[in-house]
Design a protein around this motif. Structure first.
Motif, PDB file in Angstrom:
ATOM      1  N   ASP A   1       0.820  -1.223   0.000  1.00 47.44           N
ATOM      2  CA  ASP A   1       0.000   0.000   0.000  1.00 47.44           C
ATOM      3  C   ASP A   1       0.853   1.271   0.000  1.00 47.44           C
ATOM      4  OD1 ASP A   1       1.052  -0.008   2.531  1.00 47.44           O
ATOM      5  OD2 ASP A   1      -0.860   0.163   3.599  1.00 47.44           O
ATOM      6  N   ASP A   2       2.140   1.132  -0.278  1.00 47.49           N
ATOM      7  CA  ASP A   2       3.033   2.295  -0.256  1.00 47.49           C
ATOM      8  C   ASP A   2       3.987   2.210  -1.454  1.00 47.49           C
ATOM      9  OD1 ASP A   2       4.866   4.319   0.286  1.00 47.49           O
ATOM     10  OD2 ASP A   2       4.752   4.029   2.446  1.00 47.49           O
ATOM     11  N   GLU A   3       3.572   2.801  -2.578  1.00 46.15           N
ATOM     12  CA  GLU A   3       4.379   2.753  -3.792  1.00 46.15           C
ATOM     13  C   GLU A   3       5.676   3.555  -3.650  1.00 46.15           C
ATOM     14  OE1 GLU A   3       3.877   0.985  -6.643  1.00 46.15           O
ATOM     15  OE2 GLU A   3       2.209   0.017  -5.594  1.00 46.15           O
ATOM     16  N   GLU A   4       5.636   4.640  -2.889  1.00 44.79           N
ATOM     17  CA  GLU A   4       6.850   5.446  -2.689  1.00 44.79           C
ATOM     18  C   GLU A   4       7.923   4.640  -1.963  1.00 44.79           C
ATOM     19  OE1 GLU A   4       6.124   9.181  -0.879  1.00 44.79           O
ATOM     20  OE2 GLU A   4       4.815   9.913  -2.487  1.00 44.79           O
TER      21      GLU A   4
ATOM     22  N   HIS B   1      12.614   4.635   9.246  1.00 44.83           N
ATOM     23  CA  HIS B   1      13.934   4.326   9.800  1.00 44.83           C
ATOM     24  C   HIS B   1      14.566   3.099   9.157  1.00 44.83           C
ATOM     25  CE1 HIS B   1      14.094   6.968  13.571  1.00 44.83           C
ATOM     26  NE2 HIS B   1      13.035   7.344  12.896  1.00 44.83           N
ATOM     27  N   GLN B   2      13.730   2.095   8.814  1.00 47.29           N
ATOM     28  CA  GLN B   2      14.300   0.831   8.344  1.00 47.29           C
ATOM     29  C   GLN B   2      13.868   0.423   6.936  1.00 47.29           C
ATOM     30  OE1 GLN B   2      16.313   1.068  11.565  1.00 47.29           O
ATOM     31  NE2 GLN B   2      16.667  -0.618  10.164  1.00 47.29           N
ATOM     32  N   ARG B   3      12.908   1.132   6.350  1.00 48.65           N
ATOM     33  CA  ARG B   3      12.389   0.805   5.011  1.00 48.65           C
ATOM     34  C   ARG B   3      11.789  -0.597   4.978  1.00 48.65           C
ATOM     35  NH1 ARG B   3      14.919   5.402   6.100  1.00 48.65           N
ATOM     36  NH2 ARG B   3      15.165   6.754   4.292  1.00 48.65           N
ATOM     37  N   TYR B   4      11.034  -0.923   6.032  1.00 48.16           N
ATOM     38  CA  TYR B   4      10.333  -2.198   6.083  1.00 48.16           C
ATOM     39  C   TYR B   4       8.885  -1.998   5.633  1.00 48.16           C
ATOM     40  CZ  TYR B   4      14.160  -3.756   9.193  1.00 48.16           C
ATOM     41  OH  TYR B   4      15.386  -4.077   9.734  1.00 48.16           O
ATOM     42  N   PHE B   5       8.260  -3.086   5.174  1.00 47.15           N
ATOM     43  CA  PHE B   5       6.854  -3.059   4.787  1.00 47.15           C
ATOM     44  C   PHE B   5       6.023  -3.708   5.894  1.00 47.15           C
ATOM     45  CE2 PHE B   5       9.151  -2.712   0.861  1.00 47.15           C
ATOM     46  CZ  PHE B   5       8.360  -1.899   0.044  1.00 47.15           C
ATOM     47  N   PRO B   6       5.142  -2.953   6.557  1.00 40.96           N
ATOM     48  CA  PRO B   6       4.284  -3.563   7.579  1.00 40.96           C
ATOM     49  C   PRO B   6       3.292  -4.526   6.918  1.00 40.96           C
ATOM     50  CG  PRO B   6       4.273  -1.147   7.720  1.00 40.96           C
ATOM     51  CD  PRO B   6       4.912  -1.506   6.417  1.00 40.96           C
ATOM     52  N   ILE B   7       2.867  -5.533   7.654  1.00 41.69           N
ATOM     53  CA  ILE B   7       1.824  -6.442   7.182  1.00 41.69           C
ATOM     54  C   ILE B   7       0.568  -6.154   8.009  1.00 41.69           C
ATOM     55  CG2 ILE B   7       1.111  -8.838   6.869  1.00 41.69           C
ATOM     56  CD1 ILE B   7       4.013  -9.615   6.585  1.00 41.69           C
ATOM     57  N   LYS B   8      -0.531  -5.811   7.306  1.00 40.46           N
ATOM     58  CA  LYS B   8      -1.750  -5.397   7.998  1.00 40.46           C
ATOM     59  C   LYS B   8      -2.871  -6.403   7.786  1.00 40.46           C
ATOM     60  CE  LYS B   8      -0.712  -0.471   7.341  1.00 40.46           C
ATOM     61  NZ  LYS B   8      -1.179   0.815   6.794  1.00 40.46           N
ATOM     62  N   LYS B   9      -3.780  -6.402   8.733  1.00 37.71           N
ATOM     63  CA  LYS B   9      -4.989  -7.193   8.602  1.00 37.71           C
ATOM     64  C   LYS B   9      -5.976  -6.463   7.693  1.00 37.71           C
ATOM     65  CE  LYS B   9      -4.389  -8.812  13.364  1.00 37.71           C
ATOM     66  NZ  LYS B   9      -4.971  -8.865  14.734  1.00 37.71           N
TER      67      LYS B   9
ATOM     68  N   VAL C   1       3.142   4.831  15.174  1.00 44.94           N
ATOM     69  CA  VAL C   1       4.535   4.815  15.635  1.00 44.94           C
ATOM     70  C   VAL C   1       5.263   3.611  15.063  1.00 44.94           C
ATOM     71  CG1 VAL C   1       6.043   4.697  17.639  1.00 44.94           C
ATOM     72  CG2 VAL C   1       3.941   6.056  17.746  1.00 44.94           C
ATOM     73  N   ILE C   2       4.616   2.441  15.133  1.00 47.10           N
ATOM     74  CA  ILE C   2       5.247   1.223  14.624  1.00 47.10           C
ATOM     75  C   ILE C   2       5.510   1.354  13.127  1.00 47.10           C
ATOM     76  CG2 ILE C   2       4.951  -1.260  14.302  1.00 47.10           C
ATOM     77  CD1 ILE C   2       3.198  -1.274  16.819  1.00 47.10           C
ATOM     78  N   GLU C   3       4.511   1.838  12.384  1.00 44.79           N
ATOM     79  CA  GLU C   3       4.676   1.993  10.934  1.00 44.79           C
ATOM     80  C   GLU C   3       5.787   2.981  10.604  1.00 44.79           C
ATOM     81  OE1 GLU C   3       1.584   2.060   7.984  1.00 44.79           O
ATOM     82  OE2 GLU C   3       0.079   1.773   9.559  1.00 44.79           O
ATOM     83  N   THR C   4       5.853   4.075  11.338  1.00 40.31           N
ATOM     84  CA  THR C   4       6.892   5.080  11.081  1.00 40.31           C
ATOM     85  C   THR C   4       8.270   4.509  11.364  1.00 40.31           C
ATOM     86  OG1 THR C   4       5.350   6.865  11.633  1.00 40.31           O
ATOM     87  CG2 THR C   4       7.694   7.394  11.663  1.00 40.31           C
ATOM     88  N   ALA C   5       8.401   3.770  12.464  1.00 41.94           N
ATOM     89  CA  ALA C   5       9.688   3.145  12.786  1.00 41.94           C
ATOM     90  C   ALA C   5      10.095   2.171  11.687  1.00 41.94           C
ATOM     91  CB  ALA C   5       9.595   2.429  14.124  1.00 41.94           C
ATOM     92  N   MET C   6       9.131   1.437  11.161  1.00 37.15           N
ATOM     93  CA  MET C   6       9.428   0.478  10.090  1.00 37.15           C
ATOM     94  C   MET C   6       9.809   1.189   8.788  1.00 37.15           C
ATOM     95  SD  MET C   6       6.535  -2.477  10.327  1.00 37.15           S
ATOM     96  CE  MET C   6       6.322  -3.530  11.752  1.00 37.15           C
ATOM     97  N   LYS C   7       8.956   2.092   8.344  1.00 36.93           N
ATOM     98  CA  LYS C   7       9.116   2.684   7.013  1.00 36.93           C
ATOM     99  C   LYS C   7      10.227   3.723   6.955  1.00 36.93           C
ATOM    100  CE  LYS C   7       4.331   2.064   5.444  1.00 36.93           C
ATOM    101  NZ  LYS C   7       3.115   2.754   4.951  1.00 36.93           N
TER     102      LYS C   7
END
Length: 711
Positions: free
Chosen positions: A241-244, A282-290, A274-280
């Protein structure tokens, strides 16, 4: 035709630098190729963190030969009366490298002149390319550059190699001791080999690099990442959900791969933002959402390696995120110990702009301006009276979260954390929401505040920023806009448009300026300077924004100008959009060209009037004058009523029906510019009054370009 392959091999370039650099390479080569008379079939630029690549298909082996005509002295100066060459003629021929007898005499607008006709033979493309490629390399700019091997070369990161092939030949170029050759490097960890490329063949180049674990084509790399990440997300019923973010990680890897990782469920008690911001961030991770948008305790990390030792990579990424989330949980726990309301006074320790005090001072200005706006909207029945207290409370707390540890660690969460802490403190839900909303829109495609309380505080915040920066002459120049004033103006325009707020722009702006510390009282001798200089400058800035926004939306540029140039201007921004929408609809009607003609014609003649007031019937000498005034008086009230009720389409049609034929008859039968000054001015005043009935409150249709449209 021959192809060109050019690669700049570097140490790792930051992801955000790569696409702009490739765009520059494309533009620069296009410019230099045109300058050197080199046609090409196509041009493609791509890259990875360790290489910027350009492939040009179909260059000629030799640049085109041209014939030049160089103008010299006048023929009368180059030759004497007997036709013998003078010193001037001989000197010109010698300077151009031609025989004096080969000079030609031609007639020009200034008389006869001598011309040297020279055929310039085209050079071999292989001999031109070193200059072109060197200039491209030197002229790529980055947000930050390193000085590399002397003072003449600046680049984002040290350059390690140059591949430059024209067909099967190496382009003979060298820059700061780095010579171009036919070798490129494979993946630094998965290969480590130097690869020889025999010729400028795009498919060969891609294939050789892929064998050494480098997917050089950016589009191919992005889609490979998308496929891998999507495969990992499918079992959880979600997608990217985040093309950028996908674009960014594409430029972080050369070998696209991804792995699934976990984090402890106990961290899910931290706000999801907060969790999403820390992932995206700071670390460029993709969160997995329900499906409901809530987070799983899982994430996906892009990998620049194959599956070997994937377990080690998983453990490493999980360990890094665990540390980030542990810090965030500590901040979340500690920040809640101090309510937002008790942080407000400490904002005096946070500086805003020089001469404009601190954030406590700024908060006071936002409170006062928010109250001013809310009172205006209450007066127009656009806001319930009880909302005034909510606006004031939200304005008081809107900047308090800047002092929290969480926002200090994650600045992009300002406002968002303010909402979380306000909810924890037991503030009214509308106040908590407004704290988050007042920063919106944060970017061009962002939403505007949904609540009126958030919209009002957002307007006050943005007006204060713009007023402050214009007062300190911190205005945008070219592409530079360090204080995001264009975004703030865009936000103000969208909020007023979408909420339909009836606000006088000049009044709100005057109030905002009057609250600044250098203008403590409206009676200050500086205040007239505000009205005479700052307000027109800011209004022109907003006019430019309104023009560009609406042209980008697909409105005709001349129609936008026509609405902007109405006497009423755009002080009421919502009304401006209503008029523009109405005129856009009217411009599709068959009678539109005739409406434009009558408004334009009355404007062109009426503007010569040097008097104002009422038309004097006693000065009339022609029946058509009496008739036109009678029509004006008989319809003025009805048209003004339609305008006041914002029925601009109806008013336009009524104006057309009433004046189109009588005005033309008047001009056909009555000579306006008679010698009698009183009669002339009286006729001009009649025409001006008819024009202002439309141009004053709807649009100045003299701005329209009607070429090609029949009247």
């Amino acid at each position: 035709m021959t192809d060109l392959l050019f690669e700049i091999g570097t140490e790792e370039i930051p992801a955000s630098y790569i696409t702009p650099a490739l765009n520059q390479m494309e533009a620069l080569f296009t410019e230099y190729a045109k300058k050197h008379r080199l046609e090409m079939q196509s041009l493609y630029c791509t890259g990875t963190p360790r290489r910027l690549t350009m492939f040009v298909k179909g260059l000629p082996q030799k640049q085109e030969s041209v014939t030049e005509e160089i103008q010299g002295p006048a023929a009368s100066i180059a030759f004497d009366k007997a036709g013998n060459p003078t010193k001037a003629g001989l000197g010109f021929a010698r300077s151009q490298g031609v025989d004096i007898h080969n000079l030609q005499t031609k007639k020009t607008a200034k008389g006869e002149y001598c011309f040297a006709i020279k055929k310039v033979e085209g050079q071999e493309t292989l001999h031109i390319l070193p200059e072109i490629l060197t200039e491209i390399l030197k002229n790529i700019s980055f947000p930050k550059s390193m000085k590399w091997k002397g003072n003449n070369l600046f680049f984002a990161r040290p350059i390690r190699s140059l591949l430059a092939l024209f067909g099967d030949k190496v382009v003979p170029m060298e820059i700061n001791g780095i010579k171009a050759d036919r070798f490129v490097s494979g993946h630094p960890f998965l290969s480590g080999k130097r690869i020889e490329v025999s010729q400028a063949d795009w498919d060969l180049y891609k294939r050789l690099l892929k064998l050494e674990k480098v997917v050089v084509d950016m589009t191919e790399r992005r889609e490979a990442l998308r496929t891998k990440i999507t495969q990992l997300m499918v079992p959880y019923g979600t997608t990217i959900d985040d093309e950028e973010l996908l674009d960014e990680v594409t430029n972080l890897v050369e070998y696209p791969n991804a792995i699934e990782c976990n984090f402890d469920k106990e961290f899910l008690d931290i706000p999801a933002n907060v969790i999403e911001t820390a992932m995206k961030e700071h670390q460029r991770y993709f969160p997995i959402k329900k499906k409901d948008g809530k987070l799983f305790n899982k994430f996906i990390a892009a990998l620049n390696r194959d599956e070997n030792n994937a377990d080690t990579a998983v453990q490493g990424n999980e360990r890094v995120l665990r540390a980030r989330l542990s810090d965030a949980r500590f901040f979340w726990k500690e920040d809640r110990k101090v309510p937002l309301g008790k942080r407000v006074e400490d904002l005096k320790n946070l500086a805003f702009l020089e001469k404009l005090g601190n954030y406590r001072d700024r908060t006071d200005r936002i409170i006062k301006l928010s109250e001013y706006i809310s009172h205006r909207l209450i007066a127009f029945n656009q806001l319930p009276i009880e909302a005034d207290a909510l606006v004031k409370r939200a304005a008081l707390l809107c900047k308090a979260d800047l002092l929290t540890q969480m926002v200090g660690e994650f600045p992009s969460l300002q406002g968002i954390m303010g909402r979380e802490y306000a909810e924890w403190d037991g503030e009214e839900p509308s106040v908590a929401l407004a704290i988050a909303e007042h920063y919106m829109p944060r970017f061009a495609t962002d939403n505007i505040p949904k609540s009126k309380v958030g919209a009002i505080v957002g307007l006050a915040d943005k007006f204060d920023t713009i007023s402050s920066c214009f007062t300190l002459e911190l205005t945008p120049t070219g592409s530079q806009d360090p204080y995001s004033l264009r975004r703030h103006a865009y936000g103000i325009i969208r909020i007023i448009e979408e909420h339909g707020f009836a606000l006088e722009f000049r009044e709100v702006l005057s109030k905002s300026l009057s609250l600044l510390p250098m203008f403590p009282q409206r009676e200050s001798h500086y205040y007239p300077e505000i009205l005479n200089k700052l307000i027109p400058d800011i209004k022109e800035f907003f006019r430019d924004r309104l023009f560009h926004i609406n042209v980008e939306r697909g409105h005709r540029y001349d129609l936008v100008n026509a609405v902007l140039n109405a006497d009423v201007g755009f002080d009421d921004i919502y009304d401006f959009f209503q008029r523009l929408k109405a005129l856009s609809n009217v411009s599709k009607e068959e009678w539109w060209p005739d409406l434009v003609t009558v408004v334009e014609r009355t404007f062109n003649i009426g503007k010569k009037a040097n008097s104002s007031g009422s038309v004097n019937e006693r000065l009339f000498t022609e029946a058509e004058e009496h008739k036109l005034l009678e029509i004006f008086k008989g319809n003025e009230t009805a048209i003004r009523k339609q305008v006041d009720e914002k029925k601009y389409e109806e008013a336009s049609h009524t104006y057309y029906e009433v004046f189109a034929k009588p005005v033309h008859i008047f001009f056909d039968r009555v000579f306006v510019n008679v010698e009698d000054e009183a009669v002339r001015n009286n006729r001009l005043l009649l025409i001006k009054s008819i024009n202002e009935l439309y141009s004053g409150k709807i649009a100045d249709l003299s701005q329209m370009d009607m070429s090609g449209e029949k009247s």
